[in-house]
Design a protein around this motif. Structure first.
Motif, PDB file in Angstrom:
ATOM      1  N   PHE A 187      21.303  -9.124 -31.030  1.00 42.92           N
ATOM      2  CA  PHE A 187      20.099  -9.845 -30.662  1.00 42.92           C
ATOM      3  C   PHE A 187      20.129 -10.196 -29.180  1.00 42.92           C
ATOM      4  N   THR A 188      18.951 -10.308 -28.600  1.00 42.18           N
ATOM      5  CA  THR A 188      18.784 -10.667 -27.194  1.00 42.18           C
ATOM      6  C   THR A 188      18.225 -12.077 -27.106  1.00 42.18           C
ATOM      7  N   GLU A 189      18.726 -12.856 -26.175  1.00 45.44           N
ATOM      8  CA  GLU A 189      18.315 -14.249 -26.040  1.00 45.44           C
ATOM      9  C   GLU A 189      16.877 -14.351 -25.514  1.00 45.44           C
TER      10      GLU A 189
ATOM     11  N   THR B 112       3.959 -12.888 -32.997  1.00 45.82           N
ATOM     12  CA  THR B 112       3.470 -13.570 -34.191  1.00 45.82           C
ATOM     13  C   THR B 112       4.120 -14.941 -34.250  1.00 45.82           C
ATOM     14  N   LEU B 113       3.322 -15.985 -34.455  1.00 45.72           N
ATOM     15  CA  LEU B 113       3.876 -17.328 -34.565  1.00 45.72           C
ATOM     16  C   LEU B 113       4.866 -17.376 -35.724  1.00 45.72           C
ATOM     17  N   GLY B 114       6.083 -17.783 -35.434  1.00 43.68           N
ATOM     18  CA  GLY B 114       7.122 -17.824 -36.445  1.00 43.68           C
ATOM     19  C   GLY B 114       7.826 -16.497 -36.649  1.00 43.68           C
ATOM     20  N   GLY B 115       7.311 -15.439 -36.019  1.00 42.48           N
ATOM     21  CA  GLY B 115       7.898 -14.123 -36.212  1.00 42.48           C
ATOM     22  C   GLY B 115       8.467 -13.516 -34.946  1.00 42.48           C
TER      23      GLY B 115
ATOM     24  N   PRO C 211      10.813 -18.053 -29.288  1.00 42.02           N
ATOM     25  CA  PRO C 211      11.762 -19.158 -29.083  1.00 42.02           C
ATOM     26  C   PRO C 211      13.173 -18.865 -29.567  1.00 42.02           C
ATOM     27  N   ASP C 212      13.340 -17.771 -30.329  1.00 43.42           N
ATOM     28  CA  ASP C 212      14.637 -17.468 -30.929  1.00 43.42           C
ATOM     29  C   ASP C 212      15.145 -16.101 -30.464  1.00 43.42           C
TER      30      ASP C 212
ATOM     31  N   HIS D  39       7.632  -9.835 -28.237  1.00 42.72           N
ATOM     32  CA  HIS D  39       8.143  -9.063 -27.114  1.00 42.72           C
ATOM     33  C   HIS D  39       7.023  -8.797 -26.126  1.00 42.72           C
ATOM     34  N   ARG D  40       7.400  -8.678 -24.860  1.00 48.25           N
ATOM     35  CA  ARG D  40       6.474  -8.252 -23.815  1.00 48.25           C
ATOM     36  C   ARG D  40       7.024  -6.980 -23.178  1.00 48.25           C
TER      37      ARG D  40
END
Length: 297
Positions: free
Chosen positions: A278-280, A135-138, A167-168, A141-142
């Protein structure tokens, strides 16, 4: 050679299941199962020596409407089959706008390949595919999944790689919702972890769904074994990425489901996820589970 073992591709065409791309595996060793590429590369049916062991939902292998149920329990409207994969931003009760068991369940996957490989030291059947939850901004995952099973054998292996593609930094949570039905759950069924009985002997029926229980898995590779009527199913995995085992069941008449759920994080008293690191972006976690079928000794 398909006289002995094969993977066959087809599309379901009836009712709410219409249009779901499916692969039928037959190992030639007594193990047969369907992989629904159109439902997250999950496993729908699983038979051992001609007897269906996976729990079959009255709802069938449907896919919930796109966007329906955000923040609620849409999972329960499509839940069914041997395996439903849960995650990856959330894996438990609805919280903070996340639906039950996260956004991953029932996401259609892209099938990358499948077939029979006779030219290896261990001839096997296999399939590979992937899907994206984003989700854009959210964040996003793949999942890349490979399922393989030895020809003539009685095991299957699930190998997953889950990557953060936003991106985060983001969490990667996973819960593998394995669902067993009759005759594996019947009066006297027991569930053990590395030889220690956790649940059972179970009654034939119960008046209400049982509260789920959470168990710490010993370090290393562990085995959760279900000893029921006519067969034994064992789940083997590494606790490096799946250090917990959750058990749940609903043995009311006309329900009859027993769930084995290896998972990546613990649960708080209010039913939510425990905090997770969190994972980079661009990094991934790998999860592997082996399912082993056998006759009752």
């Amino acid at each position: 050679m398909r006289q002995i073992a094969s993977v066959k591709r087809f599309v379901l065409s009836d009712g709410p299941e219409a249009g779901i791309e499916t692969l039928a595996f037959s190992t030639g060793g007594g193990l047969d199962f369907w992989v629904t590429a159109g439902r997250g590369m999950d496993i729908a049916t699983l038979s051992w020596r001609g007897i269906q062991l996976a729990w079959q939902s009255p709802a069938g292998f449907r896919i919930p409407s796109a966007g329906a149920g955000a923040g609620d329990k849409a999972f329960n409207r499509a839940f069914g089959g041997f395996l439903n994969t849960c995650g990856f931003e959330h894996i438990r009760q609805p919280a903070d706008g996340h639906p039950l068991h996260g956004s991953a369940p029932f996401t259609p996957a892209r099938l990358n390949g499948y077939g029979e490989d006779w030219n290896t030291a261990e001839p096997l059947l296999y399939c590979e595919g992937e899907f994206v939850v984003w989700t854009l901004g959210g964040g996003g995952h793949r999942l890349h999944r490979r399922i393989e099973t030895p020809i003539g054998g009685s095991t299957l292996r699930i190998v997953d790689t889950v990557e953060v593609i936003g991106p985060d930094p983001a969490p990667i949570m996973a819960l593998y919702h394995f669902n067993l039905g009759y005759p594996l759950h019947r009066e006297g069924t027991e569930i053990s972890l590395d030889g220690v009985v956790l649940t059972g002997p179970l009654p034939r029926h119960e008046p209400a769904p049982a509260q789920s229980t959470l168990h710490v898995a010993p370090p290393g590779r562990v085995v959760c074994r279900v000893d029921g009527g006519g067969a034994t199913v064992a789940f083997r995995w590494s606790t490096d990425t799946l250090p917990w085992l959750q058990l749940w069941r609903d043995l009311r008449p006309r329900c009859g489901v027993l769930s084995i759920e290896p998972c990546s994080i613990a649960r708080s008293e209010d039913g939510r996820n425990e905090p997770v690191s969190f994972t980079e972006p661009g990094q991934s976690l790998r999860f592997e589970i082996e399912v082993i079928l056998a006759d009752v000794a």
